[in-house]
Design a protein around this motif. Structure first.
Motif, PDB file in Angstrom:
ATOM      1  N   GLY A  52       0.600  -1.194  -0.050  1.00 26.43           N
ATOM      2  CA  GLY A  52      -0.129   0.057   0.085  1.00 26.43           C
ATOM      3  C   GLY A  52       0.887   1.289   0.083  1.00 26.43           C
ATOM      4  O   GLY A  52       1.603   1.444   0.814  1.00 26.43           O
ATOM      5  N   ILE A  53       0.626   1.990  -1.137  1.00 20.68           N
ATOM      6  CA  ILE A  53       1.300   3.482  -0.947  1.00 20.68           C
ATOM      7  C   ILE A  53       0.380   4.510  -0.824  1.00 20.68           C
ATOM      8  O   ILE A  53      -0.702   4.766  -1.590  1.00 20.68           O
ATOM      9  CB  ILE A  53       2.058   3.647  -2.131  1.00 20.68           C
ATOM     10  N   GLN A  54       0.732   5.357   0.052  1.00 20.00           N
ATOM     11  CA  GLN A  54      -0.235   6.480   0.840  1.00 20.00           C
ATOM     12  C   GLN A  54      -0.067   7.504  -0.066  1.00 20.00           C
ATOM     13  O   GLN A  54       0.896   7.723  -0.508  1.00 20.00           O
ATOM     14  CB  GLN A  54      -0.269   6.579   2.002  1.00 20.00           C
ATOM     15  N   PRO A  55      -1.181   8.725  -0.133  1.00 21.71           N
ATOM     16  CA  PRO A  55      -1.028   9.939  -0.867  1.00 21.71           C
ATOM     17  C   PRO A  55       0.249  10.736  -0.552  1.00 21.71           C
ATOM     18  O   PRO A  55       0.798  11.084  -1.543  1.00 21.71           O
ATOM     19  CB  PRO A  55      -2.528  10.521  -0.388  1.00 21.71           C
ATOM     20  N   PHE A 125     -10.835  16.538   3.579  1.00 22.41           N
ATOM     21  CA  PHE A 125     -10.175  17.517   4.292  1.00 22.41           C
ATOM     22  C   PHE A 125      -8.695  17.385   4.373  1.00 22.41           C
ATOM     23  O   PHE A 125      -7.773  18.225   4.562  1.00 22.41           O
ATOM     24  CB  PHE A 125     -10.563  17.548   5.907  1.00 22.41           C
ATOM     25  N   VAL A 126      -8.209  16.466   3.784  1.00 23.11           N
ATOM     26  CA  VAL A 126      -6.957  15.969   3.418  1.00 23.11           C
ATOM     27  C   VAL A 126      -6.427  16.730   2.080  1.00 23.11           C
ATOM     28  O   VAL A 126      -6.810  16.168   1.188  1.00 23.11           O
ATOM     29  CB  VAL A 126      -6.348  14.698   3.443  1.00 23.11           C
ATOM     30  N   ASP A 127      -5.424  17.632   2.086  1.00 27.08           N
ATOM     31  CA  ASP A 127      -5.425  18.344   0.725  1.00 27.08           C
ATOM     32  C   ASP A 127      -4.029  17.624   0.018  1.00 27.08           C
ATOM     33  O   ASP A 127      -3.061  17.974   0.375  1.00 27.08           O
ATOM     34  CB  ASP A 127      -5.111  19.679   1.117  1.00 27.08           C
ATOM     35  N   VAL A 128      -4.719  16.830  -0.991  1.00 29.42           N
ATOM     36  CA  VAL A 128      -3.797  15.928  -1.531  1.00 29.42           C
ATOM     37  C   VAL A 128      -4.211  16.103  -3.309  1.00 29.42           C
ATOM     38  O   VAL A 128      -5.361  16.051  -3.286  1.00 29.42           O
ATOM     39  CB  VAL A 128      -3.424  14.761  -1.234  1.00 29.42           C
ATOM     40  N   VAL A 129      -3.345  15.778  -3.861  1.00 33.48           N
ATOM     41  CA  VAL A 129      -3.603  15.643  -5.408  1.00 33.48           C
ATOM     42  C   VAL A 129      -4.119  14.103  -5.682  1.00 33.48           C
ATOM     43  O   VAL A 129      -5.102  13.963  -6.322  1.00 33.48           O
ATOM     44  CB  VAL A 129      -2.492  15.908  -6.306  1.00 33.48           C
ATOM     45  N   ASP A 130      -3.252  13.182  -5.252  1.00 33.62           N
ATOM     46  CA  ASP A 130      -3.702  11.740  -5.449  1.00 33.62           C
ATOM     47  C   ASP A 130      -4.416  11.347  -4.137  1.00 33.62           C
ATOM     48  O   ASP A 130      -3.796  10.972  -3.006  1.00 33.62           O
ATOM     49  CB  ASP A 130      -2.374  11.021  -5.427  1.00 33.62           C
ATOM     50  N   ASN A 131      -5.792  11.421  -4.140  1.00 31.15           N
ATOM     51  CA  ASN A 131      -6.705  11.053  -2.868  1.00 31.15           C
ATOM     52  C   ASN A 131      -7.239   9.719  -2.802  1.00 31.15           C
ATOM     53  O   ASN A 131      -8.290   9.196  -2.807  1.00 31.15           O
ATOM     54  CB  ASN A 131      -7.688  12.003  -3.011  1.00 31.15           C
ATOM     55  N   TYR A 132      -5.810   8.868  -2.787  1.00 31.28           N
ATOM     56  CA  TYR A 132      -6.348   7.397  -3.135  1.00 31.28           C
ATOM     57  C   TYR A 132      -5.163   6.739  -2.369  1.00 31.28           C
ATOM     58  O   TYR A 132      -4.032   7.219  -2.242  1.00 31.28           O
ATOM     59  CB  TYR A 132      -6.567   6.834  -4.449  1.00 31.28           C
ATOM     60  N   THR A 133      -5.267   5.309  -1.932  1.00 24.70           N
ATOM     61  CA  THR A 133      -4.138   4.518  -1.644  1.00 24.70           C
ATOM     62  C   THR A 133      -3.916   3.603  -2.993  1.00 24.70           C
ATOM     63  O   THR A 133      -4.796   3.061  -3.688  1.00 24.70           O
ATOM     64  CB  THR A 133      -4.652   3.781  -0.480  1.00 24.70           C
ATOM     65  N   GLU A 461     -18.907   1.476  15.839  1.00 22.10           N
ATOM     66  CA  GLU A 461     -18.935   2.599  15.951  1.00 22.10           C
ATOM     67  C   GLU A 461     -17.493   3.286  16.258  1.00 22.10           C
ATOM     68  O   GLU A 461     -16.986   4.230  15.785  1.00 22.10           O
ATOM     69  CB  GLU A 461     -19.984   3.335  16.766  1.00 22.10           C
ATOM     70  N   LYS A 462     -16.912   2.808  17.270  1.00 20.68           N
ATOM     71  CA  LYS A 462     -15.545   3.150  17.721  1.00 20.68           C
ATOM     72  C   LYS A 462     -14.541   3.092  16.703  1.00 20.68           C
ATOM     73  O   LYS A 462     -13.953   3.849  16.771  1.00 20.68           O
ATOM     74  CB  LYS A 462     -15.239   2.628  19.160  1.00 20.68           C
ATOM     75  N   PHE A 463     -14.670   1.819  15.945  1.00 23.99           N
ATOM     76  CA  PHE A 463     -13.687   1.540  14.916  1.00 23.99           C
ATOM     77  C   PHE A 463     -13.964   2.556  13.762  1.00 23.99           C
ATOM     78  O   PHE A 463     -12.601   3.134  13.571  1.00 23.99           O
ATOM     79  CB  PHE A 463     -13.870   0.359  14.528  1.00 23.99           C
ATOM     80  N   ILE A 464     -15.046   2.991  13.451  1.00 24.84           N
ATOM     81  CA  ILE A 464     -15.267   3.694  12.249  1.00 24.84           C
ATOM     82  C   ILE A 464     -14.690   5.288  12.645  1.00 24.84           C
ATOM     83  O   ILE A 464     -14.128   5.851  11.971  1.00 24.84           O
ATOM     84  CB  ILE A 464     -16.657   3.961  11.654  1.00 24.84           C
ATOM     85  N   GLU A 465     -15.152   5.838  13.932  1.00 25.95           N
ATOM     86  CA  GLU A 465     -14.683   7.034  14.501  1.00 25.95           C
ATOM     87  C   GLU A 465     -13.120   7.056  14.304  1.00 25.95           C
ATOM     88  O   GLU A 465     -12.612   7.953  13.920  1.00 25.95           O
ATOM     89  CB  GLU A 465     -15.221   7.013  15.790  1.00 25.95           C
ATOM     90  N   ASN A 470      -8.077   9.503  12.234  1.00 23.10           N
ATOM     91  CA  ASN A 470      -6.711   9.219  12.127  1.00 23.10           C
ATOM     92  C   ASN A 470      -6.232   9.162  10.530  1.00 23.10           C
ATOM     93  O   ASN A 470      -5.001   8.956  10.210  1.00 23.10           O
ATOM     94  CB  ASN A 470      -6.166   7.869  12.573  1.00 23.10           C
ATOM     95  N   ALA A 471      -7.308   9.667   9.849  1.00 20.74           N
ATOM     96  CA  ALA A 471      -7.123   9.716   8.392  1.00 20.74           C
ATOM     97  C   ALA A 471      -5.994  10.491   7.996  1.00 20.74           C
ATOM     98  O   ALA A 471      -5.068  10.480   7.056  1.00 20.74           O
ATOM     99  CB  ALA A 471      -8.511   9.865   7.550  1.00 20.74           C
ATOM    100  N   PHE A 472      -5.634  11.902   8.514  1.00 17.85           N
ATOM    101  CA  PHE A 472      -4.780  12.658   8.245  1.00 17.85           C
ATOM    102  C   PHE A 472      -3.585  12.282   8.303  1.00 17.85           C
ATOM    103  O   PHE A 472      -2.360  12.162   7.494  1.00 17.85           O
ATOM    104  CB  PHE A 472      -5.029  13.791   8.941  1.00 17.85           C
ATOM    105  N   PHE A 473      -3.232  11.322   9.384  1.00 16.45           N
ATOM    106  CA  PHE A 473      -1.901  10.649   9.731  1.00 16.45           C
ATOM    107  C   PHE A 473      -1.792   9.677   8.810  1.00 16.45           C
ATOM    108  O   PHE A 473      -0.722   9.487   8.374  1.00 16.45           O
ATOM    109  CB  PHE A 473      -1.970  10.142  11.473  1.00 16.45           C
ATOM    110  N   THR A 474      -2.727   8.650   8.580  1.00 14.85           N
ATOM    111  CA  THR A 474      -2.456   7.540   7.779  1.00 14.85           C
ATOM    112  C   THR A 474      -2.240   7.940   6.408  1.00 14.85           C
ATOM    113  O   THR A 474      -1.670   7.164   5.417  1.00 14.85           O
ATOM    114  CB  THR A 474      -3.790   6.725   7.717  1.00 14.85           C
ATOM    115  N   SER A 475      -2.772   9.242   5.842  1.00 19.60           N
ATOM    116  CA  SER A 475      -2.517   9.540   4.540  1.00 19.60           C
ATOM    117  C   SER A 475      -0.868   9.958   4.327  1.00 19.60           C
ATOM    118  O   SER A 475      -0.705   9.933   3.147  1.00 19.60           O
ATOM    119  CB  SER A 475      -3.316  10.698   4.103  1.00 19.60           C
TER     120      SER A 475
END
Length: 713
Positions: A52-55, A125-133, A461-465, A470-475
């Motif tokens: 997996g290669i992140q944005p 909300f994550v400002d990237v050009v390639d918005n995918y994994t 619910e906790k897992f989805i939250e 953490n999406a900003f970090f995982t990107s």
């Protein structure tokens, strides 16, 4: 046995042929250094492993490589880079699968398994050009790097301005041919150390690192000397053992450097396979939780493969227990997957790869002992693969270290500042990753924070939250650095200095220690709409972004800054290397045009700095040759108009949206220094206080190695 034999002296030895080692090799080769790169495997990865290669990593890869070796009509063009295209990312993107959305499947009151939510893989909300994994197996990633390294080495030979490589080869006593991509395999590292100073040793002062390597088949050994050695050889790093001392302990080498942390009893199987199923989201990335049988993550892959991360647990006496790692077979993994997928059918066909891992989080107590031998990637941090972070963090470790080594080895950077900053910055990122991974992997496995089983399985619910938070970090975009000599944040040395008030002007939205966010502008030399963050390829240079704002208000300050650049007192002229030393094989003032020859004679280019001028006034209203002062107009292909609509700042329309996005006052302008790794280093006013502040900023980590400023590119 290969006909290619290692030399006895190199600039850098890189141990490990995975993505981290290849990133180091590609960067350092691009910078023009002579690299010995070894790997104990006889060939690249053939299946599986990291995928997996992140944005943020894609963003970096777009700026690396892209070397063209095609013949140039009429021969090479002075001042033009051989780099073209989208970098090493281009091949990976063409071969991989893009994941834009994630589906969540959980038990409900009426269904054994149902889709409960969808979410973007990289939220808006994550400002990237390639918005995918991007998903593709590690071998394809390795081959893309190797192809690029091969191209870089060819250009290193033919490019007329590459003097640094030729100069360094004069110290090599027995130069011989190398493999096309520079990777020697299968070679084992037997030992490495830093030798003490010895007046009788002619290499003691410049190449103190000694490494003993052995061909895996012939057993022939070679002793090699180098300036630095990089250990990118995985979780059971032999480089770490060599420099730390100690013996085999609890599965990790123990000694002066230890792996700190712990493992859980949570066991997962992972396999890549082709399947037949009536599960509707088999082409999505899915996080699937059963009520009592455990969890699965599925990820679509190239060649119609699907990756399955399968929690290996069962029930004994009413209690949930993990299947022992040494008893976890491929058949057991498939059986558990089918059970978790119920009531959907799941039939396995071709299986490309299978492995088992135990969840745990560990980090090295130190990344180096003497700042000559460095560790990176899995040699410094290990964790679970579910969040898709390991390979990304590892590659960016080496991306961060390489440009600092470049400055030091070229005689421009202060080693006592730059080399410790590698661990200071990257260890902080790894620590954040381990904290996130511990919580994420336990919750995904149906465990509480104390590792006990959660009643009723995973709390959906906790897992989805947690996933969203953490999406900003995982990107990859959430990897930020704290204040130091390189990041002029409040309290850092430059900001605490005499001109500190000019740093970080009010309203600014770019923060030192954070990546430069995307910005789209018009290149005035040809009217092309371009991405500002990708205009200059990775070349070891600092990008000085001059935001000129409204020219009617800032013209005076812009003229004074241009005059300052050419003055002997400027950072641009204070920090120079000797003639013939370049920041990389792809540097050079590509913006120089023939009709600027007279002005060019008055400006001596410095390959470690390049200027990008962004004007807020619409570019139809001014002329480069009239309104942009020399020397800024000499960087002609790096002069831009800021008038393209940006959906992230719709309120300003086409009125300088990038200025507004970055928080630059149109009436005052600003100067933004972007480090060679595309992180913001400093933001100052476009004023005398501002550029004098930059003098102090650069003096904090750059030397003044010589006074020869007459050599031109």
């Amino acid at each position: 046995m290969s006909n290619f034999q290692p030399q006895s002296v190199y600039d850098v030895v890189v141990v490990g042929g995975g993505p981290a080692g290849l990133m180091a090799s590609l960067c350092l080769t691009t910078y023009g250094f002579n690299i010995l790169h070894i790997d104990e495997r006889p060939h690249t990865t053939t299946a599986g492993r990291a995928d997996g290669i992140q944005p943020r990593t894609i963003e970096v890869l777009r700026n690396i490589g892209g070397v063209s070796t095609a013949p140039i009509p009429g021969g090479p063009i002075a001042g033009h880079s051989p780099v073209t295209g989208s970098g090493v990312a281009k091949k990976m993107i063409s071969q991989g699968v893009r994941v834009y959305e994630v589906a969540f499947w959980d038990p409900t009151a009426t269904q054994k398994l149902a889709r409960t939510r969808r979410a973007p893989s990289c939220p808006d909300f994550v400002d990237v050009v390639d918005n995918y994994t991007l998903l593709l197996h590690q071998g394809l990633i390795e081959n893309a790097f190797l192809d690029e390294i091969t191209a870089v080495r060819r250009v290193e030979i033919i490019h007329p301005f590459v003097l640094i490589g030729l100069q360094r080869r004069t110290v090599l006593p027995n130069a011989t041919r190398m493999p096309p991509n520079g990777l020697f395999r299968p070679y084992l590292l037997k030992d490495c150390r830093t030798l003490p100073a010895d007046a009788s040793d002619p290499l003691s002062g410049t190449h103190p690192v000694e490494a003993v390597i052995e061909h895996a088949d012939s057993k022939l050994q070679h002793t090699v000397r180098a300036r630095y050695l990089l250990g990118c050889d995985g979780a059971k790093s032999h480089v770490r053992r060599c420099i730390a001392g100690g013996q085999v302990g609890d599965g990790e080498w123990q000694g002066k450097i230890t792996m700190q942390g712990e493992a859980t009893d949570i066991i997962w199987g992972v396999l890549d396979a082709r399947v037949t199923t009536n599960f509707p989201d088999i082409k999505y990335k899915c996080l699937i939780h059963s009520k009592s049988e455990g969890s699965i993550m599925i990820i679509p892959r190239e060649a119609n493969l699907v990756r399955f991360y399968v929690q290996l647990q069962t029930s004994e006496g009413g209690k949930v227990v993990s299947i022992a790692r040494d008893k976890a077979t491929q058949d057991i993994c498939i059986a558990r997957a089918k059970k978790i997928f119920e009531p959907f059918n799941l039939e396995f066909g071709y299986v490309d790869w299978f492995s088992v891992y135990q969840i745990g989080q560990r980090i090295a107590s130190q990344y180096t002992l003497d700042h000559r031998i460095f560790l990176g990637g899995d040699a410094t941090h290990t964790h679970s693969p579910q969040a898709g972070q390991g390979m990304n963090i590892s590659m960016l470790d080496m991306y961060s270290l390489a440009w600092k080594l470049n400055l030091v080895m070229k005689g421009l950077g202060k080693p006592e500042v730059l080399l410790p900053s590698y661990e200071h910055e990257r260890r902080g990122v790894a620590q954040e990753l381990l904290k996130f991974d511990a919580a994420y992997s336990r919750l995904f496995s149906g465990r509480a924070s104390d590792a006990t089983h959660l009643t009723g399985g995973v709390d959906a619910e906790k897992f989805i939250e947690m996933f969203k938070q953490n999406a900003f970090f995982t990107s990859g975009c959430g990897a930020v650095y704290f204040g130091n000599e390189l990041n002029a944040l409040p309290g850092s040395p430059a900001v605490a200095g005499r001109h500190g008030a000019a740093f970080n002007p009010p309203g600014g939205k770019l923060t030192p220690g954070h990546r430069l966010t995307p910005g789209r502008v018009t290149r005035t030399a040809d009217g092309n709409q371009v991405r500002l963050q990708q205009e200059v390829k990775m070349n070891g240079a600092f990008r000085i972004h001059v935001f000129a704002g409204d020219l009617r208000k800032t013209k005076g300050a812009l003229d004074r800054f241009a005059a300052f650049i050419d003055s002997p007192a400027s950072f641009f002229n204070r920090h120079r290397v000797r003639a013939g030393v370049f920041s990389s094989i792809v540097d050079g003032p590509a913006a120089v045009m023939n009709h600027t020859a007279t002005a060019s004679n008055a400006h001596v280019f410095n390959p470690f700095f390049t200027f990008l001028t962004i004007v807020g006034t619409h570019w139809y209203e001014w002329e480069v040759d009239v309104d942009i002062p020399s020397p800024l107009r000499l960087y002609r292909s790096q002069v831009y108009g800021d008038s393209l609509f940006d959906r992230r700042v719709p309120e300003v329309g086409t009125n300088a949206p990038v200025h507004h996005k970055y928080g630059v006052d149109l009436g005052k302008g600003a100067i933004v220094v972007v480090r060679p790794d595309s992180y913001v280093g400093a933001v100052v006013e476009l004023s005398e206080e501002g550029w004098l502040g930059l003098n102090g900023y650069f003096a904090g980590f750059l030397d003044r190695p010589g006074s020869d400023v007459k050599a031109k590119i």
